[in-house]
Every structure is written in structure tokens, then in C-alpha cells.
Design an enzyme around this catalytic site. Structure first.
Site, PDB file in Angstrom:
ATOM      1  N   SER A  32     -58.014  10.540  33.110  1.00  0.00           N
ATOM      2  CA  SER A  32     -58.840  11.748  33.076  1.00  0.00           C
ATOM      3  C   SER A  32     -57.948  12.985  33.051  1.00  0.00           C
ATOM      4  O   SER A  32     -56.723  12.891  33.084  1.00  0.00           O
ATOM      5  CB  SER A  32     -59.771  11.795  34.298  1.00  0.00           C
TER       6      SER A  32
ATOM      7  N   LYS B 226     -53.561  11.966  42.600  1.00  0.00           N
ATOM      8  CA  LYS B 226     -53.715  13.374  42.974  1.00  0.00           C
ATOM      9  C   LYS B 226     -52.404  13.857  43.594  1.00  0.00           C
ATOM     10  O   LYS B 226     -51.460  13.100  43.762  1.00  0.00           O
ATOM     11  CB  LYS B 226     -54.845  13.567  43.988  1.00  0.00           C
TER      12      LYS B 226
ATOM     13  N   SER C 115     -61.708  18.566  39.265  1.00  0.00           N
ATOM     14  CA  SER C 115     -61.086  17.435  39.953  1.00  0.00           C
ATOM     15  C   SER C 115     -61.963  16.998  41.123  1.00  0.00           C
ATOM     16  O   SER C 115     -62.322  17.804  41.982  1.00  0.00           O
ATOM     17  CB  SER C 115     -59.691  17.817  40.466  1.00  0.00           C
TER      18      SER C 115
ATOM     19  N   SER D  19     -58.008  15.398  35.437  1.00  0.00           N
ATOM     20  CA  SER D  19     -58.026  16.049  36.748  1.00  0.00           C
ATOM     21  C   SER D  19     -56.652  16.522  37.197  1.00  0.00           C
ATOM     22  O   SER D  19     -56.547  17.342  38.110  1.00  0.00           O
ATOM     23  CB  SER D  19     -58.597  15.101  37.804  1.00  0.00           C
TER      24      SER D  19
END
Length: 295
Positions: free
Chosen positions: A100, A157, A260, A102
């Protein structure tokens, strides 16, 4: 998905390893004995033949009796390869694919990355239990971890809050322990997921300087998507969220701050869920220029 692959790899390692051990310690010597017996059994039939012909027949008899079954040959051949891949993937590095946007602009959809598996400690494969403690995550590290809401899914992350930190994200400003995290505008960035330009900023988080995307004019709602553990440590406001990170947990955020799904919505990441630190892009089939390290 990754845990299932680790389990399959472990089972293949177990099966091929057992066969390899049986062959090395038992079956191989039996086959050799059978080969010697086979050569002795053809001795009467080769009397009077030329020495070269007799030697060839004896060798053929030995080879036929000494030949391993196909399943033994396959297991013995593949065991070293599976052992190498299993050890490399479990204790050194593991590949992942970014699914993705994010983590834009640091990581793009389609980036194939490598994750350091030993920087934060050595874990037993499959059961994922830490047995040797080497180091701890730092603010700014990019980490792959098992998604707390669904541990079968891997997320990536950036570490924003360490155990005991007070993290606040309000009015698009990140504050850690009462200190605003400095960020400086660095032009615009085209975000393909939204087909729009957003502000690009350089953020200084701990010892790490990295890029983030931020649209300070866009409204953003902050509501938890589940009643996560230690939910009482977080206060949700209309324009932000304030959380105290519990012991043994971490607060994660994506670099694409307006796009996100991270700790602001589903809470904290337990230390036991951490897979490792992402450190290198080894391939992006759409843009070979992205190969290399990142911050």
C-alpha cells in the site's frame, strides 16, 4: 500469510532432515552392503569373461543395488537448500512486499524490501519466541510487525513512541513527551492513490531524518476501529489523539500521515509482534532506480 509459509518451510525442513539423517546413518551403509552382495552374486556368471567385461558387470550390479529410492534422493538433495533458506529467513533477513501507500514517500507500493531479523533479538522460528535479546527498536525505525487486530497480516510502519512515551498527534502536529517533532516543508509530492499533490516534509524523529506526506488543510477524523488493549491509555479528541505507550509496546505511524491506518486507530504494537527492521529495497519491477537503502 508469512507465518503459514514459515510453518510449511519448517515442515519441509523436518521431513527432508529426517530422511537425510536416516540415509546418512543407516540407509547408505545398507545400500553399500547390498551392492557388495550383488557383486558377489554375479561372480559365477562372469567366470571366463574378459576382465573389462567382468568389471563392468560387477559395477552395474553394485550401482543397481546401491541406488537410493527417488524420494530419498530428492530429500537428500533438497535438505541443504531448505536448511539454508530456513536459517537465512528465520535468523538473518526476510523479504517482504509493500502492499500500500501508507509509507509514502519512503516506501512505495510494489517495493520489495529486506527485513533484518536479528537486530532486536533472536527468535525461535514458527513459535516466534525471543530467546536472545540483542537490541530494542528506536524512534524512527521502520519496522515490520504482525497487525494487532489480525496477527496473520504483516504491517510496516515507523516507530514513533517507545514504552512510557506520551505521544500526541493533534492538528497535524506530532508531539512526543511534550516536545513537538520538527518538520520542514520540502516541496510537493504526487500521491498516486489519491491522484493529487500533497505537501512533502522532512521530519526529524529521534536520530532519524526522513520524509513524510502531510496535507495540513485536509480534515482528519480520529476514532478507534476496535477496543484494543490499553485503550484507556488513549484520549481521543475531535482533532487528534493522545496516548501513553504501555510497557512492552510501541506506537507506530505511517509516513503518509493522512492516508495510514496505524496506532492512532488500532492502538499499540506488542514487542512480541515485531518481525524486524526494514532496511533495504532489493527490487521494484516498475522502477529499478528505487533499489537501495532508505531512512
Amino acid at each position: 500469510m508469512s507465518w503459514d509459509f514459515a510453518l510449511i518451510l519448517f515442515l519441509l525442513l523436518l521431513v527432508t532432515g529426517v530422511v537425510w539423517c536416516l540415509d546418512f546413518f543407516f540407509l547408505r551403509s545398507r545400500r553399500r552392503a547390498n551392492g557388495v552382495a550383488a557383486m558377489a552374486s554375479v561372480a559365477p556368471a562372469i567366470e571366463g569373461l574378459e576382465p573389462s567385461d567382468a568389471a563392468r558387470i560387477r559395477q552395474e550390479a553394485y550401482d543397481n543395488a546401491n541406488r537410493a529410492p527417488w524420494w530419498v534422493e530428492y530429500c537428500v538433495s533438497f535438505f541443504p537448500v531448505i536448511l539454508f533458506v530456513f536459517a537465512l529467513r528465520s535468523f538473518v533477513v526476510e523479504p517482504f512486499r509493500i502492499p500500500s501507500g501508507s509509507m509514502l514517500p519512503t516506501l512505495q507500493n510494489g517495493d520489495l524490501i529486506l527485513v533484518n531479523k536479528f537486530q532486536y533479538g533472536i527468535r525461535l522460528p514458527v513459535i516466534d519466541k525471543k530467546i536472545i535479546d540483542i537490541g530494542e527498536p528506536k524512534r524512527g525505525d521502520v519496522i515490520v510487525f504482525r497487525y494487532p487486530v489480525d496477527p496473520d497480516v504483516d504491517y510496516i510502519k515507523r516507530v514513533v513512541g517507545l514504552p512510557g512515551d506520551v505521544v500526541q498527534y493533534q492538528n497535524k502536529v506530532l508531539t512526543v513527551n511534550g516536545n513537538p517533532v520538527r518538520h520542514v516543508r520540502d516541496g510537493d509530492y504526487f500521491e498516486p492513490d489519491r491522484s493529487a499533490y500533497v505537501g512533502r516534509y522532512i521530519e526529524e524523529l529521534g536520530e532519524t531524518s526522513h520524509d513524510i506526506l502531510l496535507n495540513k488543510q485536509a480534515r482528519q477524523d480520529y476514532m478507534p476501529i476496535s477496543n484494543f488493549p490499553y485503550r484507556e491509555n488513549c484520549d481521543y479528541l475531535g482533532n487528534g489523539v493522545r496516548c501513553t505507550v504501555p510497557a512492552g509496546h510501541y506506537f507506530m505511524m505511517g509516513d503518509n500521515r493522512d492516508n495510514s491506518l496505524d496506532s492512532r486507530y488500532w492502538g499499540f504494537v506488542p514487542e512480541a509482534h515485531i518481525v524486524g527492521r526494514a532496511f533495504f529495497i532489493w527490487m521494484n519491477f516498475g522502477d529499478l532506480g528505487r533499489i537501495g537503502g532508505f531512512r
